[in-house]
Design a protein around this motif. Structure first.
Motif, mmCIF file in Angstrom:
data_model
loop_
_atom_site.group_PDB
_atom_site.id
_atom_site.type_symbol
_atom_site.label_atom_id
_atom_site.label_comp_id
_atom_site.label_asym_id
_atom_site.label_seq_id
_atom_site.Cartn_x
_atom_site.Cartn_y
_atom_site.Cartn_z
ATOM 1 N N PRO A 27 54.832 45.117 -1.698
ATOM 2 C CA PRO A 27 56.059 44.475 -2.190
ATOM 3 C C PRO A 27 56.698 43.510 -1.185
ATOM 4 N N ALA A 28 56.665 43.842 0.109
ATOM 5 C CA ALA A 28 57.303 42.944 1.090
ATOM 6 C C ALA A 28 56.523 41.639 1.215
ATOM 7 N N ALA A 29 55.206 41.740 1.216
ATOM 8 C CA ALA A 29 54.387 40.521 1.327
ATOM 9 C C ALA A 29 54.589 39.625 0.109
ATOM 10 N N MET A 30 54.837 40.237 -1.048
ATOM 11 C CA MET A 30 54.906 39.482 -2.306
ATOM 12 C C MET A 30 56.331 39.105 -2.700
ATOM 13 N N ARG A 31 57.310 39.430 -1.848
ATOM 14 C CA ARG A 31 58.713 39.237 -2.236
ATOM 15 C C ARG A 31 59.011 37.808 -2.689
#
Ligand SMILES: CC(C)(COP(=O)(O)OP(=O)(O)OC[C@H]1O[C@@H](n2cnc3c(N)ncnc32)[C@H](O)[C@@H]1OP(=O)(O)O)[C@@H](O)C(=O)NCCC(=O)NCCS
Length: 166
Positions: A27-31
């Motif tokens: 999720p953080a990489a794709m935020r």
């Protein structure tokens, strides 16, 4: 293939799937990516197939390997457009900058483009800073350019002209 002090940049292979899915499901990489985190490995497989099958006439894109693992990708994925994503375990160590400082001259050598462009969410501080450090400048801004899930996102547009020949 390009070697830097810490990284290996090479073409994508289908056996990068598991490592790449760790990145694209995070999720953080794709935020601030242009889609939601991949919850199915088939989504990453489609992305990776696109990389593997990309035409060298329009793309010069690299899997980034660090300590024998694929930790992300960086390069020109569509004629003139730069894109990059790294697993959050490896953020903040200058790896994106190292990869792109190697990839960008290669892109200008390989492709018939007079500039590279990028489209960044204005909330994506790490990406904004990275592009500034690489010498990109802001050319414009626009509101509500892309809908990701339920959320409308804005864009900051950047460009880097082809370096002048010596
Ligand atoms: C953007 C991204 C590739 C940066 O990777 P990274 O390896 O952490 O970047 P670097 O360590 O090379 O840092 C580059 C610069 O950005 C700065 N930076 C890194 N993270 C930052 C943050 N969260 N906020 C502000 N600045 C940040 C660094 O300090 C460095 O600047 P400096 O040289 O002046 O210190 C990474 O955060 C990422 O993969 N994000 C998710 C995918 C993404 O959003 N891609 C871009 C879509 S447009």
């Amino acid at each position: 293939m390009i070697e830097t002090d810490r990284l290996l940049l090479r073409r994508a292979r289908m056996d990068d799937l598991e490592d790449l899915h760790c990145v694209f499901s995070h999720p953080a990489a794709m935020r601030y990516w242009d889609c939601l985190p991949h919850d199915k490995i088939e989504q990453t497989k489609r992305f990776l197939s696109g990389m593997v099958g990309a035409s060298p006439k329009t793309s010069d894109d690299f899997i980034v390997e660090y300590k024998g693992r694929a930790i992300g990708k960086a390069g020109c994925w569509r004629l003139g457009e730069i894109g990059y994503i790294f697993h959050p375990d490896h953020w903040g160590k200058g790896l994106a900058q190292e990869a792109l400082r190697a990839a960008i001259p290669h892109v200008f050598e390989s492709l018939p483009i007079d500039k590279l462009v990028a489209d960044v969410d204005p909330r994506n501080s790490a990406s904004l800073r990275l592009l500034e450090r690489l010498g990109f400048t802001v050319t414009g801004r626009a509101e509500r350019t892309i809908q990701v899930g339920d959320e409308w996102c804005d864009s900051v547009y950047f460009e880097l002209p082809r370096p002048m020949a010596d």
